[in-house]
Design a protein around this motif. Structure first.
Motif, short mmCIF file in Angstrom:
data_model
loop_
_atom_site.label_atom_id
_atom_site.label_comp_id
_atom_site.label_asym_id
_atom_site.label_seq_id
_atom_site.Cartn_x
_atom_site.Cartn_y
_atom_site.Cartn_z
N VAL A 167 43.03 38.18 29.47
CA VAL A 167 43.48 38.93 30.64
C VAL A 167 42.69 38.45 31.85
CG1 VAL A 167 43.80 41.20 31.63
CG2 VAL A 167 44.01 40.87 29.17
N THR A 168 43.37 38.04 32.88
CA THR A 168 42.68 37.44 34.03
C THR A 168 42.20 38.49 34.99
OG1 THR A 168 44.83 37.14 35.05
CG2 THR A 168 43.92 35.27 33.86
N GLN A 169 41.66 38.05 36.11
CA GLN A 169 40.95 38.95 37.01
C GLN A 169 41.86 40.01 37.61
OE1 GLN A 169 39.32 36.24 39.80
NE2 GLN A 169 41.03 36.36 41.18
N ILE A 170 41.23 41.09 37.96
CA ILE A 170 41.94 42.27 38.42
C ILE A 170 42.75 42.02 39.68
CG2 ILE A 170 40.09 43.20 39.84
CD1 ILE A 170 40.68 45.90 38.59
N GLY A 171 42.26 41.14 40.53
CA GLY A 171 42.93 40.88 41.79
C GLY A 171 44.30 40.24 41.62
N GLN A 172 44.51 39.57 40.46
CA GLN A 172 45.81 38.92 40.27
C GLN A 172 46.93 39.95 40.20
OE1 GLN A 172 45.92 36.20 36.98
NE2 GLN A 172 48.13 36.24 36.84
N PHE A 173 46.64 41.11 39.66
CA PHE A 173 47.66 42.13 39.53
C PHE A 173 47.48 43.28 40.50
CE2 PHE A 173 47.70 39.86 35.58
CZ PHE A 173 49.05 39.72 35.30
N GLY A 174 46.36 43.32 41.20
CA GLY A 174 46.14 44.37 42.18
C GLY A 174 46.05 45.75 41.60
N VAL A 175 45.52 45.88 40.40
CA VAL A 175 45.51 47.19 39.74
C VAL A 175 44.22 47.95 39.99
CG1 VAL A 175 47.07 46.41 37.94
CG2 VAL A 175 44.61 46.21 37.61
N GLY A 176 43.26 47.36 40.72
CA GLY A 176 41.99 48.06 40.95
C GLY A 176 42.18 49.37 41.68
N PHE A 177 43.17 49.46 42.56
CA PHE A 177 43.39 50.69 43.32
C PHE A 177 43.64 51.88 42.41
CE2 PHE A 177 46.72 53.56 44.84
CZ PHE A 177 46.05 54.18 45.89
N TYR A 178 44.34 51.66 41.31
CA TYR A 178 44.75 52.78 40.46
C TYR A 178 43.58 53.39 39.69
CZ TYR A 178 49.24 50.85 41.69
OH TYR A 178 50.30 50.38 42.40
N SER A 179 42.42 52.73 39.72
CA SER A 179 41.24 53.34 39.09
C SER A 179 40.83 54.62 39.81
CB SER A 179 40.07 52.35 39.10
OG SER A 179 39.67 52.04 40.42
N VAL A 180 41.37 54.85 41.01
CA VAL A 180 41.04 56.05 41.76
C VAL A 180 41.48 57.30 41.00
CG1 VAL A 180 43.18 56.20 43.08
CG2 VAL A 180 41.06 57.01 44.09
N PHE A 181 42.49 57.16 40.14
CA PHE A 181 42.99 58.33 39.41
C PHE A 181 42.07 58.72 38.26
CE2 PHE A 181 46.94 56.87 41.46
CZ PHE A 181 47.29 58.04 42.10
N LEU A 182 40.98 57.98 38.08
CA LEU A 182 39.95 58.43 37.15
C LEU A 182 39.27 59.69 37.65
CD1 LEU A 182 38.26 54.99 36.38
CD2 LEU A 182 39.44 56.40 34.71
N VAL A 183 39.22 59.85 38.97
CA VAL A 183 38.50 60.99 39.56
C VAL A 183 39.39 61.85 40.44
CG1 VAL A 183 36.29 59.77 39.51
CG2 VAL A 183 37.75 59.59 41.53
N ALA A 184 40.64 61.45 40.64
CA ALA A 184 41.49 62.13 41.63
C ALA A 184 42.66 62.84 40.98
CB ALA A 184 41.99 61.12 42.66
N ASP A 185 42.97 64.03 41.53
CA ASP A 185 44.23 64.70 41.19
C ASP A 185 45.35 64.20 42.08
OD1 ASP A 185 43.36 66.38 39.13
OD2 ASP A 185 42.48 67.78 40.56
N LYS A 186 44.98 63.88 43.32
CA LYS A 186 45.97 63.41 44.29
C LYS A 186 45.30 62.42 45.23
CE LYS A 186 47.42 65.98 47.78
NZ LYS A 186 48.12 67.01 48.58
N VAL A 187 46.05 61.42 45.65
CA VAL A 187 45.53 60.40 46.55
C VAL A 187 46.49 60.24 47.73
CG1 VAL A 187 44.89 57.98 46.82
CG2 VAL A 187 44.40 59.17 44.69
N THR A 188 45.91 60.19 48.93
CA THR A 188 46.68 59.96 50.14
C THR A 188 46.16 58.69 50.80
OG1 THR A 188 46.96 62.33 50.49
CG2 THR A 188 47.38 60.88 52.37
N VAL A 189 47.07 57.77 51.12
CA VAL A 189 46.70 56.51 51.75
C VAL A 189 47.40 56.44 53.10
CG1 VAL A 189 46.68 54.00 51.59
CG2 VAL A 189 46.42 55.38 49.52
#
Length: 786
Positions: A167-189
């Protein structure tokens, strides 16, 4: 004139080198106050503003839902990773707008500060992370946060779910943002791009859908992205400013852009005096009091404590490894080492600043500490994490084996732009790029040691004293680097017994004619080795002997039996031969024949200890020495094995006892007067019990000098006492006469008191058995009773 793409690229490069008009926050500022944007950066959308949103609902791509489920339930090991991922994304956005500004300076007009700010809002239990990067349009919000616009996404997730594949680096798929749901009930961008006249808002609760709407607040960002994280009840620790600063310092300390944390501190200030209205001129005059008025006396100024808020910059440490080493001073390297190791007085012996190019590009800055960490060698079998891995100045991990264990004392950083990582950036893949970096760094580290040895012998001696055992471990463990490491080793020797300064190359340079071996003797200390009888003839003939006083030395010569064609020879074992044996006195054969009666008598008398008795080539001053056979244990090795512990203690003891039972070789010095006298007594048959005791004591003292522990201490002391008695003329049967006063028996009162205390203890035990009292309380009560 036609301008080619090459010309444009050159212009961009020159502008970037000159720092062409790209505003940024000074890296030297410890505290940055941004009054104009404090309100917008510390508050997200209010509840009434959310109600004003004219939202449009969208459904997540199927893969996104699967991905978020993986992230929340199993992918990340530590939920604090979310902050690192968001800061990394913000840094990428700032990099993009700064690069764009190189050719279009107007791109920064909407927001000149290039920063990342983090603010906690305890009232709403939310965390606000704002960057002034390139921002996103409405379409980009939907594309980047609602779908994974990459081919092969299903295959990627299948590999992720099965924990298999590369599995290659996280930036290739841009999935790092979704780690926010480890601590969040809701996210506003909220995001504002130069390509969109409006600021838009993206919102989701980590379910199956998200909404996008025009921001009712208007353009509050100017340009950039603001993420408002509504924390779960179990994640409120991330509202603490110290926790946030600690995470930024841990993961993002070397990000190029300032990272600001909205912080509060208490300040004591002078309280403002109350103001009074000026009286009109027409007011009546006040009569002057006849009594003295204290109102005119000076009053003490009142103090009050206020809470002051400001932006504190956290990432003040500069990544000097990204600079050209010619532009970095020694003071800069020392300051960075102290900051990096969190030791204000730390010192490094030397360092290596290296840029690797080729198949894998990386930068590294590796230090050699001036002293080994406490318990370093005791914990050598465990993983020591002294080197941190970065990707684009973002800390990834220090839990990886970039250096072998024997180089784990090195400290520093490695920064690789394209190093493959797994999706969580926490576990490195078994990839050839990492192996390539490791090979480069091990080679550069050995070159660094060699350079230190050439440039500063004093520092190198300090290095060997601290880490010489680690290098010897490397020579044992590494077939690839054994020869290079061997050239770096240093020992004490008869040439220079002051310390570990003698190299193997230096020893070979000083070898005598026809000398084919490197002679060494091991022991617990240099003084012990210097007093050994094994050295006598070699030193008398001018041969140099290496003093191996490190416990690992015995293992070293077993795994590295030679160096540059010269073999190691332990002068305490086997038959010792020299390169010029043919030139020795031919009368040695006659001497051996002459002393054969003494050899036979000594072998019979000491039959429990020795296997054979021969004439020695080692001795000049001592009468005799005990030598192990070629495959036996020297005295030093016996003591080392006896001192070792471990789970297989019984097997080890069995092996040690078996080796101890092997009989030794007794070498005698025919030129010594004691040996000559013994020969005369044997030849004249003048042998009695006293002579047998004397020879036995002589053998035992020789055993001690040869490094062997005595098996019968009691017998040895008795025999020594017997010799002393005879020497001073005291009878062997005479005993010491002393008057001994016998102790009185215990009185009845003492016995009764002891019985009473025993009964009290039994009563306490019965009570506690019935009431189940804690052991600590029981001990306290018993102590009080006593």
């Amino acid at each position: 004139m036609k301008v080619s793409k090459v010309h444009c690229l050159l212009v961009v490069l020159v502008l970037s080198l000159l720092g062409a008009c790209v505003p940024s926050v000074s890296a030297d500022a410890q505290q940055i106050v941004i009054n104009d944007h404090a309100e917008g950066r510390t508050q997200g959308l209010a509840a009434d503003q959310v109600e004003q949103l004219e939202t449009e609902k969208f459904t997540f791509q199927t893969e996104i839902s699967r991905l978020m489920s993986l992230i929340i339930n199993s992918l990340y090991k530590s939920r604090e990773i979310f902050l690192r991922e968001l800061i990394s994304n913000a840094s990428d956005a700032l990099d993009k707008i700064r690069f764009m500004a190189l050719t279009d300076p107007s791109a920064l007009a909407t927001q000149e500060d290039l920063t990342i700010s983090i603010a906690a809002d305890p009232e709403t239990n939310s965390l606000i992370i704002t960057d002034t990067g390139i921002g996103m349009t409405r379409e980009q919000l939907m594309k980047n946060l609602g779908t994974i616009a990459k081919s092969g996404t299903s295959e990627f997730l299948e590999k992720l779910e099965s924990a298999k594949g590369d599995v290659t680096q996280i930036g290739q798929f841009g999935v790092g943002f979704y780690s926010v749901f480890l601590v969040a009930d809701k996210v506003t961008v909220a995001s504002k791009s130069n390509d969109d006249p409006d600021q838009h808002v993206w919102m989701s609760e980590a379910v199956d859908d998200f909404v996008i709407a025009k921001d009712p607040r208007g353009n509050t960002l100017g340009r950039g992205t603001q993420i408002t994280i509504h924390l779960k009840d179990g994640a409120l620790e991330f509202l603490n400013q110290d926790t946030l600063k600690g995470l930024v310092a841990k993961y993002s300390e070397f990000i190029n852009f300032p990272i600001l944390v909205w912080s509060s501190r208490n300040e004591t200030v002078t309280k403002a005096a109350p103001t009074t209205e000026k009286q009109d001129d027409d007011d009546d005059l006040l009569e002057e009091s006849l009594d003295k008025d204290d109102s005119d006396a000076p009053k003490e100024e009142e103090q009050e404590t206020r809470t002051v808020y400001s932006w504190d910059r956290v990432n003040t440490l500069k990544p000097i490894w990204m600079r050209n080493n010619k532009d970095v001073s020694d003071e800069d390297y020392v300051d960075f080492y102290r900051s990096f190791t969190k030791n204000p007085s730390g010192e490094a012996l030397t360092w290596s600043h290296y840029k690797g190019e080729g198949d894998v590009e990386f930068r590294s800055l590796i230090y050699v500490p001036s002293a080994a960490d406490p318990n370093f060698f005791q914990n050598l079998a465990e993983k020591v994490h002294n080197v941190k891995l970065f990707v684009k100045r973002v800390f990834i991990t220090d839990e990886f084996d970039l250096f072998p264990k024997w180089l784990s004392f090195l400290k520093g950083v490695v920064d690789a732009d394209d190093l493959p990582l797994n999706v969580s950036r926490e576990t490195l893949q078994k990839h050839k790029s990492l192996r390539t970096i490791s090979k480069h760094l091990v080679k550069k580290s050995l070159d660094m040691f060699a350079q230190l040895a050439k440039q500063d012998e004093e520092k190198y001696t300090t290095f060997i004293k601290q880490f010489g055992s680690a290098l010897k471990y490397g020579a044992i463990e590494s077939n690839t680097h054994r020869k290079k490491v061997a050239s770096l080793l240093r020992f004490a020797s008869s040439y220079d017994p002051s310390g570990p300064t003698v190299s193997l190359d230096g020893y070979i340079t000083r070898m005598k004619a026809n000398q084919k071996s490197m002679y060494y003797l091991s022991g617990m200390s240099i003084s012990e080795v210097e007093n050994s009888p094994f050295l006598e003839q070699l030193l008398a003939r001018g041969y140099e002997v290496l003093y191996m006083v490190d416990p690992i030395d015995e293992m070293l010569v077993q795994n590295m039996p030679g160096y540059n064609g010269k073999m190691f020879v332990n002068i305490a074992k086997g038959v010792l031969s020299f390169g010029d044996d043919e030139e020795l006195d031919p009368q040695d054969t006659d001497a051996a024949t002459k002393y054969q009666p003494l050899f036979d008598w000594l072998k019979t008398t000491l039959s429990n200890h020795v296997d054979k008795v021969i004439s020695s080539k080692r001795l000049t001053k001592s009468p005799m020495a005990i030598v192990a056979n070629d495959f036996g244990l020297t005295g030093h090795m016996e003591r080392l094995m006896a001192a070792q512990g471990g789970e297989s203690k019984s097997q080890q003891d069995m092996m040690l006892n078996m080796m101890k039972m092997q009989k030794k070789t007794l070498e005698i010095n025919p030129a010594h007067p004691i040996i000559k006298t013994l020969l005369e007594r044997v030849e004249s048959n003048d042998v009695d019990g006293d002579m047998t005791d004397l020879v036995t004591v002589l053998y035992e003292t020789t055993s001690i000098r040869s490094g062997y522990p005595l098996a019968d201490i009691t017998g040895f002391t008795k025999r020594v006492e017997t010799i002393i008695r005879r020497g001073v003329g005291v009878s062997l049967e005479e005993e010491a006469e002393v008057n001994v006063k016998e102790a009185a028996e215990k009185t009845k009162e003492e016995q009764d008191k002891d019985d009473e205390l025993r009964k009290q203890s039994e009563e306490i035990d019965l009570k506690n058995d019935a009431t189940d009292v804690d052991d600590d309380d029981l001990l306290a009560r018993l102590h009080d009773e006593l």
